[in-house]
Design a protein around this motif. Structure first.
Motif, PDB file in Angstrom:
ATOM      1  N   ASN A 330       0.740  -1.046   0.163  1.00 20.88           N
ATOM      2  CA  ASN A 330      -0.115  -0.186   0.078  1.00 20.88           C
ATOM      3  C   ASN A 330       1.387   1.534  -0.145  1.00 20.88           C
ATOM      4  N   TRP A 331       1.876   1.395   0.598  1.00 25.77           N
ATOM      5  CA  TRP A 331       2.874   2.314   1.126  1.00 25.77           C
ATOM      6  C   TRP A 331       3.688   2.453  -0.576  1.00 25.77           C
ATOM      7  N   ALA A 332       3.789   1.482  -0.724  1.00 30.66           N
ATOM      8  CA  ALA A 332       4.833   1.414  -2.420  1.00 30.66           C
ATOM      9  C   ALA A 332       3.785   1.855  -3.569  1.00 30.66           C
ATOM     10  N   GLU A 333       2.373   1.471  -3.707  1.00 29.97           N
ATOM     11  CA  GLU A 333       0.941   2.402  -4.320  1.00 29.97           C
ATOM     12  C   GLU A 333       0.705   3.472  -3.819  1.00 29.97           C
ATOM     13  N   LYS A 334       1.061   3.476  -2.598  1.00 34.19           N
ATOM     14  CA  LYS A 334       1.030   5.345  -2.313  1.00 34.19           C
ATOM     15  C   LYS A 334       1.658   6.502  -3.087  1.00 34.19           C
ATOM     16  N   ASN A 335       3.141   6.499  -2.952  1.00 37.26           N
ATOM     17  CA  ASN A 335       4.152   6.817  -3.545  1.00 37.26           C
ATOM     18  C   ASN A 335       4.413   6.766  -4.491  1.00 37.26           C
ATOM     19  N   LYS A 336       3.480   6.047  -5.654  1.00 37.13           N
ATOM     20  CA  LYS A 336       3.625   5.819  -7.164  1.00 37.13           C
ATOM     21  C   LYS A 336       4.811   5.285  -6.910  1.00 37.13           C
ATOM     22  N   LEU A 337       5.811   4.458  -6.897  1.00 37.79           N
ATOM     23  CA  LEU A 337       6.697   3.568  -6.849  1.00 37.79           C
ATOM     24  C   LEU A 337       6.465   2.726  -7.969  1.00 37.79           C
ATOM     25  N   ASP A 338       8.040   2.944  -9.309  1.00 43.34           N
ATOM     26  CA  ASP A 338       7.492   1.800 -10.324  1.00 43.34           C
ATOM     27  C   ASP A 338       8.013   0.697 -10.253  1.00 43.34           C
ATOM     28  N   CYS A 339       7.149  -0.412 -10.322  1.00 40.26           N
ATOM     29  CA  CYS A 339       8.206  -2.344  -9.317  1.00 40.26           C
ATOM     30  C   CYS A 339       8.195  -2.701 -10.325  1.00 40.26           C
ATOM     31  N   SER A 340       8.854  -1.868 -11.859  1.00 46.83           N
ATOM     32  CA  SER A 340       9.379  -2.865 -12.226  1.00 46.83           C
ATOM     33  C   SER A 340      11.256  -2.518 -12.079  1.00 46.83           C
ATOM     34  N   TRP A 417      20.192 -12.664   4.642  1.00 47.54           N
ATOM     35  CA  TRP A 417      20.029 -13.385   3.610  1.00 47.54           C
ATOM     36  C   TRP A 417      18.350 -12.664   3.558  1.00 47.54           C
ATOM     37  N   VAL A 418      18.419 -13.238   2.042  1.00 51.79           N
ATOM     38  CA  VAL A 418      16.694 -12.406   1.790  1.00 51.79           C
ATOM     39  C   VAL A 418      16.175 -13.692   0.758  1.00 51.79           C
ATOM     40  N   GLU A 419      14.639 -13.032  -0.007  1.00 51.92           N
ATOM     41  CA  GLU A 419      14.634 -13.259  -0.833  1.00 51.92           C
ATOM     42  C   GLU A 419      13.799 -12.419  -1.484  1.00 51.92           C
ATOM     43  N   VAL A 420      14.037 -12.432  -3.141  1.00 49.27           N
ATOM     44  CA  VAL A 420      13.521 -11.510  -3.867  1.00 49.27           C
ATOM     45  C   VAL A 420      11.610 -11.194  -4.392  1.00 49.27           C
ATOM     46  N   TRP A 421      11.103 -10.742  -3.945  1.00 54.43           N
ATOM     47  CA  TRP A 421      10.254 -11.481  -4.424  1.00 54.43           C
ATOM     48  C   TRP A 421      10.078 -10.221  -6.302  1.00 54.43           C
ATOM     49  N   LYS A 422       9.310 -11.337  -7.298  1.00 58.79           N
ATOM     50  CA  LYS A 422       8.870 -10.318  -8.404  1.00 58.79           C
ATOM     51  C   LYS A 422       7.376 -10.196  -8.333  1.00 58.79           C
ATOM     52  N   LEU A 423       7.044  -9.208  -8.256  1.00 58.76           N
ATOM     53  CA  LEU A 423       5.604  -9.412  -8.249  1.00 58.76           C
ATOM     54  C   LEU A 423       4.966  -8.052  -9.926  1.00 58.76           C
ATOM     55  N   ASN A 424       4.154  -8.017 -10.325  1.00 54.54           N
ATOM     56  CA  ASN A 424       3.558  -7.744 -11.505  1.00 54.54           C
ATOM     57  C   ASN A 424       2.834  -5.898 -10.607  1.00 54.54           C
ATOM     58  N   ASN A 425       3.354  -5.039 -10.848  1.00 52.71           N
ATOM     59  CA  ASN A 425       2.167  -3.538 -10.125  1.00 52.71           C
ATOM     60  C   ASN A 425       2.287  -3.920  -9.212  1.00 52.71           C
ATOM     61  N   TRP A 426       2.622  -4.015  -8.128  1.00 54.77           N
ATOM     62  CA  TRP A 426       2.930  -4.130  -6.630  1.00 54.77           C
ATOM     63  C   TRP A 426       1.381  -5.281  -6.346  1.00 54.77           C
ATOM     64  N   ARG A 427       1.010  -6.567  -7.184  1.00 61.30           N
ATOM     65  CA  ARG A 427      -0.070  -7.459  -7.405  1.00 61.30           C
ATOM     66  C   ARG A 427       0.600  -8.674  -7.292  1.00 61.30           C
ATOM     67  N   PHE A 428      -0.452  -9.694  -6.252  1.00 59.23           N
ATOM     68  CA  PHE A 428      -0.262 -10.625  -6.264  1.00 59.23           C
ATOM     69  C   PHE A 428      -1.163 -11.571  -7.272  1.00 59.23           C
ATOM     70  N   PRO A 429      -0.566 -12.611  -8.308  1.00 50.69           N
ATOM     71  CA  PRO A 429       0.211 -13.550  -7.322  1.00 50.69           C
ATOM     72  C   PRO A 429       1.520 -13.103  -7.725  1.00 50.69           C
ATOM     73  N   GLU A 430       2.479 -13.548  -7.169  1.00 48.41           N
ATOM     74  CA  GLU A 430       3.556 -13.163  -7.044  1.00 48.41           C
ATOM     75  C   GLU A 430       4.586 -13.418  -8.545  1.00 48.41           C
ATOM     76  N   LYS A 431       5.204 -13.193  -9.618  1.00 48.81           N
ATOM     77  CA  LYS A 431       5.559 -14.023 -10.956  1.00 48.81           C
ATOM     78  C   LYS A 431       7.260 -14.254 -10.328  1.00 48.81           C
ATOM     79  N   GLY A 432       7.874 -14.657  -9.229  1.00 47.82           N
ATOM     80  CA  GLY A 432       9.018 -15.755  -9.268  1.00 47.82           C
ATOM     81  C   GLY A 432       9.305 -15.321  -7.654  1.00 47.82           C
ATOM     82  N   ILE A 433      10.320 -15.915  -6.959  1.00 47.15           N
ATOM     83  CA  ILE A 433      10.774 -15.564  -5.867  1.00 47.15           C
ATOM     84  C   ILE A 433      12.673 -16.308  -6.180  1.00 47.15           C
ATOM     85  N   MET A 434      13.815 -15.256  -5.744  1.00 41.81           N
ATOM     86  CA  MET A 434      14.585 -15.589  -5.773  1.00 41.81           C
ATOM     87  C   MET A 434      15.554 -15.621  -4.370  1.00 41.81           C
ATOM     88  N   ILE A 435      15.661 -16.987  -3.955  1.00 43.07           N
ATOM     89  CA  ILE A 435      16.025 -16.709  -2.920  1.00 43.07           C
ATOM     90  C   ILE A 435      17.971 -16.907  -2.776  1.00 43.07           C
TER      91      ILE A 435
END
Length: 440
Positions: A330-340, A417-435
């Motif tokens: 919600n914060w990312a969308e509110k601040n109009k961040l570019d998900c790509s 350690w982290v996981e990189v989550w790949k979303l489409n325009n800040w929406r689920f379902p996720e496109k993929g996850i990188m460990i």
């Protein structure tokens, strides 16, 4: 012996008695099963019921004799356990499509070969490995299946989950709908807490098109794949898993990303489970594996970067994770961040026991901001081993990565350690996850 090996012992008994009267109670004893459980598992593993298997095997052998010599149909019928030529002819026609006399004249062929379960279901193992670990076998690629699952989180989640699923199972008469059902269980990862509670889920197989209804029960899809299997008891599960890990280190396999499973013996482990003393309940453990060098790992260096982050603690792991995602997206969308153009990093309490579960999500950014809830910091980054996966395979993928690191004696770094989550325009379902596993 695992269930497949036990069933093969039973089939060997049947084949040795194929010309005689076969005692199905003895056949079940050879498989170390009750008669009712034997009937059910025979159908599940072999693909037909045991009486049908015996009948078709005898028809197969009788057909060979009819073609190879001039024995009478009555003598052939008696030899293979039929009470009359008529009963034999009816059974023969049902199996082959022809009466015995016509079958012989037309010189047809009918085949129903002896089942070799070990050849049908298991991969050929290295001789040295088989001698050192005779109790561990590798199943060939298993098919996906659907299951009805009941989850419990408490100090006795196994008992609670089995009780909950059994009540639903009885109410919906699943045993009549799917006579060859099987029952599996597994721990819920990241669920152990300092107060002694943790999670466990029990699953009963169901038809693909079955509609699951009932409080606390959900329909789940389980992916197929290769499995290493061994037999043990509830009380010896930890030792069995330790033996699996030792086996992996010298085998041609590594940990797979599909679901680990514990198959419980139905009579003693599900229908009539002893909740007071479950230690002796017989189970088969299924560890997901893949052949080595089939998995692609990468390496990456992440430079320090400014991130916005939010962390939350809670007593419910799933709800806490849901809250954190909701706040940050919600914060990312509110601040109009570019998900790509942003990266989403997530990490949490991991596999350790904790007083409260916690999750943290970081989003990379290049502007200043002020917020009462969201904070900013520098994510230090570092050198990482990477592995691409999906949400459904995330936990088993982490197990796979840890096993790979251990087997290859890879030194771990001290950074996060982290996981990189790949979303489409800040929406689920996720496109993929990188460990991303930290390296020195």
């Amino acid at each position: 012996m695992n269930y497949y090996e036990c069933m093969q012992e039973s089939i060997n008994y049947i084949e040795n008695k194929i010309y005689e009267e076969i005692d199905l109670n003895e056949a079940a004893d050879r498989a170390f099963m009750s008669l009712s459980n034997y009937y059910r598992l025979f159908f599940a593993i072999v693909g037909c019921n045991v009486k049908e298997y015996i009948r078709l095997r005898r028809i197969h052998l009788a057909a060979q004799e009819l073609l190879s010599n001039d024995c009478s149909i009555l003598d052939t019928a008696v030899k293979y356990g039929f009470t009359s030529a008529d009963s034999f002819s009816r059974a023969f026609k049902k199996a082959t499509g022809l009466l015995p006399s016509i079958f012989r004249k037309q010189d047809r062929q009918y085949m129903f070969e002896r089942v070799d379960i070990m050849e049908k279901y298991f991969e050929i193992q290295d001789l040295e490995l088989s001698e050192k670990y005779p109790d561990i076998k590798v199943l060939k690629e298993t098919a996906p299946f659907y299951g009805a699952a009941f989850r419990a989180e408490s100090k006795t989640p196994e008992n609670d989950a089995f009780i909950g699923l059994k009540a639903w199972f009885d109410k919906n008469e699943i045993g009549n709908i799917m006579p060859d059902y099987r029952v599996y269980g597994y721990d819920i990862p990241n669920s152990a807490k300092d107060d002694g509670t943790y999670g466990y889920e029990v699953v009963v197989t169901i038809p693909d098109d079955f509609q699951v209804r009932g409080e606390g029960v959900v329909k789940k899809h389980f992916e197929g794949g290769l499995y290493a299997v061994t037999e043990t008891t509830v009380g010896e599960i930890v030792k069995a898993w330790q033996r699996f890990i030792s086996w992996l280190d010298i085998s041609r396999y590594e940990m797979g990303a599909h679901q680990c499973l514990e198959e419980h013996e139905v009579e003693s482990g599900f229908l009539n489970r002893n909740f007071e003393e479950p230690e002796n309940i017989r189970i088969n453990l299924y560890m997901p594996v893949v052949k080595r060098n089939q998995t692609e790992y990468g390496k990456v260096i992440v430079d320090p970067v400014r991130v916005a982050y939010y962390r939350e603690y809670g007593s419910d792991s799933e709800q806490t994770a849901h809250n954190v995602w909701k706040v940050m997206l919600n914060w990312a969308e509110k601040n109009k961040l570019d998900c790509s153009k942003c990266k989403i990093y997530m990490y949490n309490h991991g596999f350790a026991k904790v007083k409260d579960f916690w999750f943290e999500i970081m989003i990379t950014l290049d502007f200043a901001f002020q917020d009462n809830l969201i904070k900013e910091k520098i994510f230090k980054g570092g050198k990482y081993l990477t592995y691409d996966t999906s949400l459904s395979q995330l936990v088993s993928s982490w197990m796979k990565v840890n096993q790979y690191v251990s087997a290859n004696k890879i030194a771990s770094g001290n950074h996060q350690w982290v996981e990189v989550w790949k979303l489409n325009n800040w929406r689920f379902p996720e496109k993929g996850i990188m460990i991303m596993y930290p390296l020195v």
